[in-house]
Design an enzyme around this catalytic site. Structure first.
Site, PDB file in Angstrom:
ATOM      1  N   LYS A  25       0.835  -1.203   0.000  1.00  0.00           N
ATOM      2  CA  LYS A  25       0.000   0.000   0.000  1.00  0.00           C
ATOM      3  C   LYS A  25       0.876   1.263   0.000  1.00  0.00           C
ATOM      4  CE  LYS A  25      -3.730  -2.388   2.483  1.00  0.00           C
ATOM      5  NZ  LYS A  25      -4.662  -2.320   3.645  1.00  0.00           N
ATOM      6  N   TYR A  80     -12.364  -3.002  -3.181  1.00  0.00           N
ATOM      7  CA  TYR A  80     -12.867  -2.981  -1.803  1.00  0.00           C
ATOM      8  C   TYR A  80     -14.406  -2.983  -1.745  1.00  0.00           C
ATOM      9  CZ  TYR A  80      -8.270  -2.302   0.372  1.00  0.00           C
ATOM     10  OH  TYR A  80      -6.980  -2.470   0.835  1.00  0.00           O
ATOM     11  N   PHE A 133     -15.176   3.454   7.343  1.00  0.00           N
ATOM     12  CA  PHE A 133     -13.794   3.652   6.898  1.00  0.00           C
ATOM     13  C   PHE A 133     -13.635   3.499   5.384  1.00  0.00           C
ATOM     14  CE2 PHE A 133     -14.147  -0.833   8.161  1.00  0.00           C
ATOM     15  CZ  PHE A 133     -13.626  -1.497   7.056  1.00  0.00           C
ATOM     16  N   ARG A 189      -1.481 -14.228   4.346  1.00  0.00           N
ATOM     17  CA  ARG A 189      -2.252 -13.551   5.418  1.00  0.00           C
ATOM     18  C   ARG A 189      -1.556 -13.750   6.767  1.00  0.00           C
ATOM     19  NH1 ARG A 189      -6.823 -10.342   4.383  1.00  0.00           N
ATOM     20  NH2 ARG A 189      -7.839 -11.200   6.237  1.00  0.00           N
ATOM     21  N   THR A 239      -5.205  -7.268  11.077  1.00  0.00           N
ATOM     22  CA  THR A 239      -5.478  -5.985  10.421  1.00  0.00           C
ATOM     23  C   THR A 239      -4.894  -4.779  11.161  1.00  0.00           C
ATOM     24  OG1 THR A 239      -7.512  -6.934   9.526  1.00  0.00           O
ATOM     25  CG2 THR A 239      -7.355  -4.536   9.528  1.00  0.00           C
ATOM     26  N   ASN A 281      -1.814  -0.199   7.113  1.00  0.00           N
ATOM     27  CA  ASN A 281      -1.156  -1.440   7.562  1.00  0.00           C
ATOM     28  C   ASN A 281      -0.295  -2.102   6.487  1.00  0.00           C
ATOM     29  OD1 ASN A 281      -3.176  -2.368   5.945  1.00  0.00           O
ATOM     30  ND2 ASN A 281      -4.388  -3.292   7.585  1.00  0.00           N
ATOM     31  N   HIS A 319      -1.883  -5.566   1.563  1.00  0.00           N
ATOM     32  CA  HIS A 319      -3.145  -6.276   1.364  1.00  0.00           C
ATOM     33  C   HIS A 319      -2.815  -7.684   0.904  1.00  0.00           C
ATOM     34  CE1 HIS A 319      -7.112  -7.381  -0.192  1.00  0.00           C
ATOM     35  NE2 HIS A 319      -6.455  -7.885  -1.229  1.00  0.00           N
ATOM     36  N   GLU A 336      -9.568 -10.588  -7.478  1.00  0.00           N
ATOM     37  CA  GLU A 336      -8.648  -9.452  -7.323  1.00  0.00           C
ATOM     38  C   GLU A 336      -7.502  -9.520  -8.338  1.00  0.00           C
ATOM     39  OE1 GLU A 336      -7.560  -9.634  -3.185  1.00  0.00           O
ATOM     40  OE2 GLU A 336      -9.589  -9.116  -2.522  1.00  0.00           O
TER      41      GLU A 336
HETATM   42  P1  DAT Z   1      -7.566  -6.883   5.875  1.00  0.00           P
HETATM   43  O1  DAT Z   1      -6.769  -5.894   5.069  1.00  0.00           O
HETATM   44  O2  DAT Z   1      -6.803  -7.366   7.069  1.00  0.00           O
HETATM   45  O3  DAT Z   1      -8.151  -7.999   5.028  1.00  0.00           O
HETATM   46  P2  DAT Z   1     -10.234  -5.724   5.859  1.00  0.00           P
HETATM   47  O4  DAT Z   1     -10.404  -6.343   4.507  1.00  0.00           O
HETATM   48  O5  DAT Z   1     -11.262  -6.031   6.885  1.00  0.00           O
HETATM   49  O6  DAT Z   1      -8.800  -6.072   6.475  1.00  0.00           O
HETATM   50  O7  DAT Z   1     -10.208  -4.141   5.713  1.00  0.00           O
HETATM   51  C1  DAT Z   1      -9.535  -3.510   4.623  1.00  0.00           C
HETATM   52  C2  DAT Z   1      -8.668  -2.407   5.173  1.00  0.00           C
HETATM   53  O8  DAT Z   1      -9.485  -1.389   5.767  1.00  0.00           O
HETATM   54  C3  DAT Z   1      -7.730  -2.850   6.285  1.00  0.00           C
HETATM   55  O9  DAT Z   1      -6.513  -3.358   5.776  1.00  0.00           O
HETATM   56  C4  DAT Z   1      -7.553  -1.608   7.081  1.00  0.00           C
HETATM   57  C5  DAT Z   1      -8.872  -0.883   6.961  1.00  0.00           C
HETATM   58  N1  DAT Z   1      -9.779  -1.170   8.080  1.00  0.00           N
HETATM   59  C6  DAT Z   1     -10.443  -2.346   8.305  1.00  0.00           C
HETATM   60  N2  DAT Z   1     -11.221  -2.272   9.393  1.00  0.00           N
HETATM   61  C7  DAT Z   1     -11.076  -0.999   9.861  1.00  0.00           C
HETATM   62  C8  DAT Z   1     -11.620  -0.280  10.964  1.00  0.00           C
HETATM   63  N3  DAT Z   1     -12.507  -0.834  11.808  1.00  0.00           N
HETATM   64  N4  DAT Z   1     -11.234   1.006  11.142  1.00  0.00           N
HETATM   65  C9  DAT Z   1     -10.360   1.585  10.302  1.00  0.00           C
HETATM   66  N5  DAT Z   1      -9.813   0.976   9.242  1.00  0.00           N
HETATM   67  C10 DAT Z   1     -10.160  -0.302   9.018  1.00  0.00           C
HETATM   68 MG    MG Z   2      -9.504  -7.812   3.416  1.00  0.00          MG
END
Ligand code: DAT
Ligand code: MG
Length: 138
Positions: A12, A52, A60, A88, A94, A119, A122, A133
């Site tokens: 990212k 996404y 968010f 992962r 996350t 973070n 991805h 994807e």
């Molecule tokens: P991951 O990237 O671990 O698969 P995700 O798909 O649930 O997580 O969410 C996509 C991204 O969005 C994640 O990398 C960081 C952000 N994110 C997720 N949950 C969040 C939250 N509760 N508050 C703020 N940012 C969040």
């Molecule tokens: Mg995800």
């Protein structure tokens, strides 16, 4: 036994800005996974909204898209047996504050007080997500 798989890894904008592309790829390769393809791009809003799509409507979502538009992203097609879950696991959970030490997010990430968690990486979360994807990014 895990199948031979491919997954989408993204470095990212925070990872690119912090010059961590090499460190992230190093961890993938050290694990034994193979970089089949990679490119550095500035993704469009349309691509990110599609990528996404599962998060549309969450608080968010817009900050997430804005963050992903804030700089270049490196997209990687990574291959290996069980690589979808395996990456992962390398990435960690996350939230980088609670991600385990030893993981990419746990070792290299932290919270910065932003609306969206930054973070570094991805990784696709299932075979269906990986196929979808990889089709979007490559
Ligand atoms: P991951 O990237 O671990 O698969 P995700 O798909 O649930 O997580 O969410 C996509 C991204 O969005 C994640 O990398 C960081 C952000 N994110 C997720 N949950 C969040 C939250 N509760 N508050 C703020 N940012 C969040
Ligand atoms: Mg995800």
């Amino acid at each position: 036994m895990s199948e031979l798989q491919q997954t989408l890894v993204l470095v990212k904008p925070d990872g690119v800005k912090r010059n961590l592309i090499g460190e992230i790829i190093r961890r993938c390769e050290a694990k034994g996974y193979v970089v089949l393809d990679l490119k550095k791009i500035q993704p469009s809003r349309a691509l990110l909204e599609e990528h996404y799509a599962e998060h549309v409507g969450k608080p968010f979502f817009e900050p997430l898209v804005e963050f992903m538009l804030s700089g270049d992203v490196v997209a990687i097609r990574l291959e290996g047996h069980g690589v979808i879950d395996g990456f992962r696991s390398l990435a960690g959970s996350t939230n980088p504050t609670s991600a385990a030490p030893g993981t990419i997010r746990g070792d290299l990430g932290r919270e910065w007080g932003t609306k969206v968690v930054q973070n570094l990486v991805h990784g696709s979360d299932s075979p269906e997500s990986a196929e979808r994807e990889l089709g979007l990014w490559f």
